[in-house]
Design an enzyme around this catalytic site. Structure first.
Site, PDB file in Angstrom:
ATOM      1  CG  ASP A  30      -2.058   1.002   1.068  1.00 53.31           C
ATOM      2  OD1 ASP A  30      -3.215   0.566   0.925  1.00 53.31           O
ATOM      3  OD2 ASP A  30      -1.781   2.230   1.070  1.00 53.31           O
ATOM      4  CB  ILE A  31       0.835   4.218  -2.191  1.00 48.34           C
ATOM      5  CG1 ILE A  31       1.925   5.108  -2.742  1.00 48.34           C
ATOM      6  CG2 ILE A  31      -0.434   5.010  -1.906  1.00 48.34           C
ATOM      7  CD1 ILE A  31       1.640   5.631  -4.140  1.00 48.34           C
ATOM      8  CG  ASN A  85     -12.090  -0.555   3.842  1.00 47.32           C
ATOM      9  OD1 ASN A  85     -12.421  -1.011   4.931  1.00 47.32           O
ATOM     10  ND2 ASN A  85     -10.922   0.048   3.642  1.00 47.32           N
ATOM     11  N   GLY A  91     -15.755   2.852   3.628  1.00 51.28           N
ATOM     12  CA  GLY A  91     -14.470   3.531   3.508  1.00 51.28           C
ATOM     13  C   GLY A  91     -13.697   3.174   2.255  1.00 51.28           C
ATOM     14  CD  GLN A  92     -14.624  -0.352  -2.766  1.00 46.89           C
ATOM     15  OE1 GLN A  92     -15.779  -0.632  -2.427  1.00 46.89           O
ATOM     16  NE2 GLN A  92     -14.021  -0.931  -3.786  1.00 46.89           N
ATOM     17  CG  HIS A  98      -8.556  -3.049  -2.513  1.00 48.61           C
ATOM     18  ND1 HIS A  98      -9.470  -2.298  -3.223  1.00 48.61           N
ATOM     19  CD2 HIS A  98      -8.358  -2.378  -1.359  1.00 48.61           C
ATOM     20  CE1 HIS A  98      -9.787  -1.213  -2.546  1.00 48.61           C
ATOM     21  NE2 HIS A  98      -9.142  -1.235  -1.394  1.00 48.61           N
ATOM     22  CG  HIS A 100      -6.780  -2.775   3.040  1.00 50.26           C
ATOM     23  ND1 HIS A 100      -6.038  -1.631   2.845  1.00 50.26           N
ATOM     24  CD2 HIS A 100      -7.998  -2.534   2.483  1.00 50.26           C
ATOM     25  CE1 HIS A 100      -6.778  -0.733   2.197  1.00 50.26           C
ATOM     26  NE2 HIS A 100      -7.973  -1.257   1.971  1.00 50.26           N
TER      27      HIS A 100
HETATM   28  P1  AMP Z   1      -9.703   1.436   0.186  1.00 46.04           P
HETATM   29  O1  AMP Z   1      -9.841   2.729   0.945  1.00 46.04           O
HETATM   30  O2  AMP Z   1     -10.112   0.235   0.969  1.00 46.04           O
HETATM   31  O3  AMP Z   1     -10.369   1.530  -1.162  1.00 46.04           O
HETATM   32  O4  AMP Z   1      -8.148   1.245  -0.040  1.00 46.04           O
HETATM   33  C1  AMP Z   1      -7.463   1.765  -1.124  1.00 46.04           C
HETATM   34  C2  AMP Z   1      -6.002   1.697  -0.761  1.00 46.04           C
HETATM   35  O5  AMP Z   1      -5.259   1.823  -1.942  1.00 46.04           O
HETATM   36  C3  AMP Z   1      -5.544   2.810   0.190  1.00 46.04           C
HETATM   37  O6  AMP Z   1      -5.012   2.221   1.368  1.00 46.04           O
HETATM   38  C4  AMP Z   1      -4.485   3.543  -0.622  1.00 46.04           C
HETATM   39  O7  AMP Z   1      -3.406   3.985   0.159  1.00 46.04           O
HETATM   40  C5  AMP Z   1      -4.062   2.490  -1.625  1.00 46.04           C
HETATM   41  N1  AMP Z   1      -3.531   2.986  -2.886  1.00 46.04           N
HETATM   42  C6  AMP Z   1      -4.069   3.930  -3.697  1.00 46.04           C
HETATM   43  N2  AMP Z   1      -3.295   4.097  -4.783  1.00 46.04           N
HETATM   44  C7  AMP Z   1      -2.262   3.239  -4.656  1.00 46.04           C
HETATM   45  C8  AMP Z   1      -1.115   2.934  -5.466  1.00 46.04           C
HETATM   46  N3  AMP Z   1      -0.887   3.565  -6.623  1.00 46.04           N
HETATM   47  N4  AMP Z   1      -0.252   1.995  -5.014  1.00 46.04           N
HETATM   48  C9  AMP Z   1      -0.475   1.362  -3.848  1.00 46.04           C
HETATM   49  N5  AMP Z   1      -1.527   1.598  -3.059  1.00 46.04           N
HETATM   50  C10 AMP Z   1      -2.406   2.521  -3.451  1.00 46.04           C
END
Ligand code: AMP
Length: 112
Positions: A30-31, A85, A91-92, A98, A100
């Site tokens: 995760d970024i 999420n 909170g998506q 995906h 986590h």
């Molecule tokens: P969600 O809020 O459950 O939809 O999670 C989306 C997740 O994607 C968040 O934790 C972000 O930090 C992560 N995210 C968004 N863009 C990227 C990316 N380019 N590389 C890695 N993680 C990302």
């Protein structure tokens, strides 16, 4: 799917810290990590959210992959959390299914 950031990561069109991939899923860091270990496990196929999933084998594979990655990254004995999420109140923020995988610290309950 065009304009989906996780589809672009799956395709290799934008960089990501990939740690695992097979014919069904890709896992990457995760970024904005919320724990010492924070991986995302995403299906190669575009599904917007958990609400769209009918493929139980794929969903099972995502969960089994999360558990396997937890073992490989040394957090399974201490414990970890797998979170999906779903939609706005869940909170998506990225609308490509995906899971986590969070580990390496104590997780509080209930989540915020
Ligand atoms: P969600 O809020 O459950 O939809 O999670 C989306 C997740 O994607 C968040 O934790 C972000 O930090 C992560 N995210 C968004 N863009 C990227 C990316 N380019 N590389 C890695 N993680 C990302």
């Amino acid at each position: 799917m065009r304009d989906c950031i996780f589809c672009k990561i799956v395709a290799g069109d934008i960089p990501a810290g990939k740690v695992y991939e097979d014919e069904h899923v890709v896992a990457f860091r995760d970024i904005q990590p919320q724990a010492p270990l924070h991986l995302l496990i995403v299906p190669r196929v575009h599904l917007a959210s958990l609400d769209e999933v009918e493929d139980t084998a794929l969903l099972g594979h995502i969960m089994v992959t999360a558990a396997r990655l937890a073992r490989e990254h040394g957090v399974s004995q201490g414990g970890y959390r797998v979170v999906v999420n779903c939609n706005q109140d869940g909170g998506q923020t990225v609308f490509h299914l995906h899971a986590h995988l969070l580990g390496g610290r104590f997780m509080t309950w209930p989540p915020g």
